[in-house]
Design a protein around this motif. Structure first.
Motif, PDB file in Angstrom:
ATOM      1  N   GLY A 123      66.509  20.648  35.479  1.00  0.00           N
ATOM      2  CA  GLY A 123      65.486  21.391  35.565  1.00  0.00           C
ATOM      3  C   GLY A 123      65.270  22.513  34.913  1.00  0.00           C
ATOM      4  N   GLY A 124      64.795  23.561  34.746  1.00  0.00           N
ATOM      5  CA  GLY A 124      64.069  24.696  34.250  1.00  0.00           C
ATOM      6  C   GLY A 124      65.020  26.236  33.545  1.00  0.00           C
ATOM      7  N   ILE A 125      64.626  26.815  33.559  1.00  0.00           N
ATOM      8  CA  ILE A 125      65.213  28.275  33.609  1.00  0.00           C
ATOM      9  C   ILE A 125      64.925  29.830  33.230  1.00  0.00           C
ATOM     10  N   TYR A 126      64.326  30.775  33.645  1.00  0.00           N
ATOM     11  CA  TYR A 126      63.208  31.361  32.646  1.00  0.00           C
ATOM     12  C   TYR A 126      64.110  32.557  32.820  1.00  0.00           C
ATOM     13  N   SER A 127      64.679  33.507  31.641  1.00  0.00           N
ATOM     14  CA  SER A 127      65.745  34.502  31.903  1.00  0.00           C
ATOM     15  C   SER A 127      65.234  35.404  31.202  1.00  0.00           C
ATOM     16  N   TYR A 128      65.529  37.068  32.317  1.00  0.00           N
ATOM     17  CA  TYR A 128      64.928  38.184  31.963  1.00  0.00           C
ATOM     18  C   TYR A 128      65.282  39.419  31.147  1.00  0.00           C
ATOM     19  N   GLY A 143      70.314  43.329  12.877  1.00  0.00           N
ATOM     20  CA  GLY A 143      69.539  41.945  14.280  1.00  0.00           C
ATOM     21  C   GLY A 143      69.450  41.039  14.884  1.00  0.00           C
ATOM     22  N   PHE A 144      69.672  42.589  15.546  1.00  0.00           N
ATOM     23  CA  PHE A 144      69.550  42.935  16.938  1.00  0.00           C
ATOM     24  C   PHE A 144      68.619  43.372  17.510  1.00  0.00           C
ATOM     25  N   LYS A 145      67.856  43.848  16.368  1.00  0.00           N
ATOM     26  CA  LYS A 145      66.888  45.614  17.103  1.00  0.00           C
ATOM     27  C   LYS A 145      65.847  44.978  18.051  1.00  0.00           C
ATOM     28  N   LYS A 146      65.263  43.237  17.987  1.00  0.00           N
ATOM     29  CA  LYS A 146      64.344  43.254  18.657  1.00  0.00           C
ATOM     30  C   LYS A 146      65.185  42.172  19.374  1.00  0.00           C
ATOM     31  N   PHE A 147      65.828  42.964  20.150  1.00  0.00           N
ATOM     32  CA  PHE A 147      66.624  41.230  21.074  1.00  0.00           C
ATOM     33  C   PHE A 147      65.547  41.446  21.973  1.00  0.00           C
ATOM     34  N   ASP A 148      65.077  39.757  22.239  1.00  0.00           N
ATOM     35  CA  ASP A 148      63.863  38.813  22.972  1.00  0.00           C
ATOM     36  C   ASP A 148      64.122  39.218  24.530  1.00  0.00           C
ATOM     37  N   LYS A 149      63.247  40.091  25.055  1.00  0.00           N
ATOM     38  CA  LYS A 149      63.891  39.988  26.822  1.00  0.00           C
ATOM     39  C   LYS A 149      63.588  38.647  27.659  1.00  0.00           C
ATOM     40  N   SER A 150      62.767  38.142  26.998  1.00  0.00           N
ATOM     41  CA  SER A 150      61.890  36.716  27.447  1.00  0.00           C
ATOM     42  C   SER A 150      62.642  35.193  27.047  1.00  0.00           C
ATOM     43  N   ASN A 151      63.809  34.283  27.917  1.00  0.00           N
ATOM     44  CA  ASN A 151      63.825  33.771  27.127  1.00  0.00           C
ATOM     45  C   ASN A 151      63.607  31.931  27.867  1.00  0.00           C
ATOM     46  N   ILE A 152      62.959  31.119  27.289  1.00  0.00           N
ATOM     47  CA  ILE A 152      63.163  29.545  28.501  1.00  0.00           C
ATOM     48  C   ILE A 152      64.385  29.188  28.257  1.00  0.00           C
ATOM     49  N   GLY A 153      65.061  28.234  28.850  1.00  0.00           N
ATOM     50  CA  GLY A 153      66.008  27.060  28.833  1.00  0.00           C
ATOM     51  C   GLY A 153      65.800  26.176  29.806  1.00  0.00           C
ATOM     52  N   LEU A 154      66.780  24.947  29.533  1.00  0.00           N
ATOM     53  CA  LEU A 154      67.416  23.805  30.535  1.00  0.00           C
ATOM     54  C   LEU A 154      68.372  23.429  31.036  1.00  0.00           C
ATOM     55  N   THR A 155      68.207  23.320  32.315  1.00  0.00           N
ATOM     56  CA  THR A 155      70.008  23.358  33.088  1.00  0.00           C
ATOM     57  C   THR A 155      70.178  22.385  33.455  1.00  0.00           C
ATOM     58  N   GLU A 172      73.591  25.264  31.010  1.00  0.00           N
ATOM     59  CA  GLU A 172      72.621  25.962  30.520  1.00  0.00           C
ATOM     60  C   GLU A 172      72.272  25.894  28.230  1.00  0.00           C
ATOM     61  N   THR A 173      71.180  25.846  28.419  1.00  0.00           N
ATOM     62  CA  THR A 173      70.941  26.236  26.706  1.00  0.00           C
ATOM     63  C   THR A 173      69.516  26.363  26.952  1.00  0.00           C
ATOM     64  N   GLY A 174      69.723  27.927  25.784  1.00  0.00           N
ATOM     65  CA  GLY A 174      68.200  28.433  26.066  1.00  0.00           C
ATOM     66  C   GLY A 174      67.629  27.295  24.121  1.00  0.00           C
ATOM     67  N   LEU A 175      66.074  27.521  24.457  1.00  0.00           N
ATOM     68  CA  LEU A 175      64.894  26.967  24.006  1.00  0.00           C
ATOM     69  C   LEU A 175      64.653  27.862  22.857  1.00  0.00           C
ATOM     70  N   SER A 176      64.272  28.776  23.083  1.00  0.00           N
ATOM     71  CA  SER A 176      64.050  29.707  22.268  1.00  0.00           C
ATOM     72  C   SER A 176      64.765  31.453  22.159  1.00  0.00           C
ATOM     73  N   ASN A 177      65.279  31.877  20.301  1.00  0.00           N
ATOM     74  CA  ASN A 177      66.579  32.850  19.529  1.00  0.00           C
ATOM     75  C   ASN A 177      65.968  34.093  21.187  1.00  0.00           C
ATOM     76  N   ILE A 178      67.329  34.933  20.742  1.00  0.00           N
ATOM     77  CA  ILE A 178      67.607  36.059  21.488  1.00  0.00           C
ATOM     78  C   ILE A 178      67.317  37.369  21.180  1.00  0.00           C
ATOM     79  N   SER A 179      66.659  36.708  19.220  1.00  0.00           N
ATOM     80  CA  SER A 179      66.720  37.364  18.260  1.00  0.00           C
ATOM     81  C   SER A 179      65.516  37.048  17.707  1.00  0.00           C
ATOM     82  N   LYS A 180      64.939  37.720  17.591  1.00  0.00           N
ATOM     83  CA  LYS A 180      63.850  37.484  16.371  1.00  0.00           C
ATOM     84  C   LYS A 180      64.377  37.595  15.111  1.00  0.00           C
ATOM     85  N   ASP A 181      65.306  38.252  14.885  1.00  0.00           N
ATOM     86  CA  ASP A 181      65.660  38.649  13.632  1.00  0.00           C
ATOM     87  C   ASP A 181      67.044  37.464  13.059  1.00  0.00           C
ATOM     88  N   PHE A 182      67.540  38.037  13.882  1.00  0.00           N
ATOM     89  CA  PHE A 182      69.231  36.581  14.404  1.00  0.00           C
ATOM     90  C   PHE A 182      68.605  36.090  14.973  1.00  0.00           C
TER      91      PHE A 182
END
Length: 198
Positions: A123-128, A143-155, A172-182
């Motif tokens: 299924g899917g997973i939403y992480s805040y 590089g982690f100053k813009k730590f992305d609070k929302s992340n969508i993943g698969l599990t 579980e694997t994330g589909l989006s980056n946890i940091s916009k810069d890094f």
């Protein structure tokens, strides 16, 4: 964010449509508690850094709706995640963060008995994410100053039920980056043990 919302909505729609296959059967609804451990690392596009798995923990509540051999399970979990980076010069950096994870999975009971089940699920997973802390050099911290609070993943994973007890092993694997810069995506293995109150 619109793409993430669309992906999650599509997943939920697929789950609802799939449950129609066994709609003739009376669904059973269960609520329980769950806790366990997670092992997380983050990928990196940097050739000078290598992500390492770190040990964390999780806990929360779960619900399950059984429809014959099929089931839909949703959870709300607090996760403490830890990972580290190792540089080619031998130095290391540690990253920790808290997250509220909401996985929704659909599963199939490969073995279905009155008191014992063996299951597979995906299924899917939403992480805040919140309260992130990085102990490292100034360059990587920037590089982690813009730590992305929302992340969508698969599990996905396998599980075993015995009476009211349940055990899951999942990836579980994330589909989006946890940091916009890094550019860094989380990957995690988890072991969860739960108990259905009814």
């Amino acid at each position: 964010m619109k793409q993430q919302f669309l992906a999650l909505s599509t997943l939920l729609l697929c789950i609802i449509c799939s449950t129609d296959v066994q709609a003739q059967q009376t669904p059973a609804f269960h609520i329980g508690i769950k806790g366990g451990a997670n092992f997380t690392k983050t990928s990196t596009e940097s050739s000078s850094l290598e992500g390492k798995y770190g040990f964390g923990y999780q806990g929360g509540i779960m619900t399950r709706m059984d429809i014959g051999s099929l089931y839909v399970q949703g959870e709300a979990l607090f996760n403490k995640r830890k990972t580290s980076y190792e540089a080619k010069d031998g130095t290391s950096s540690k990253l920790t963060w808290n997250a509220i994870d909401i996985p929704v999975v659909m599963g199939y009971k490969v073995i279905k008995k009155d008191d014992f089940n063996v299951r597979v699920f995906a299924g899917g997973i939403y992480s805040y994410a919140f309260k992130n802390n990085l102990s490292t050099s100034q360059a990587l911290r920037e590089g982690f100053k813009k730590f992305d609070k929302s992340n969508i993943g698969l599990t996905g994973g396998i599980g075993v039920d015995y009476k009211n007890f349940t055990v899951d092993v999942r990836y579980e694997t994330g589909l989006s980056n946890i940091s916009k810069d890094f550019k860094s995506k989380p990957h995690s293995f988890s072991l969860g043990i739960g108990y259905f109150l009814f």
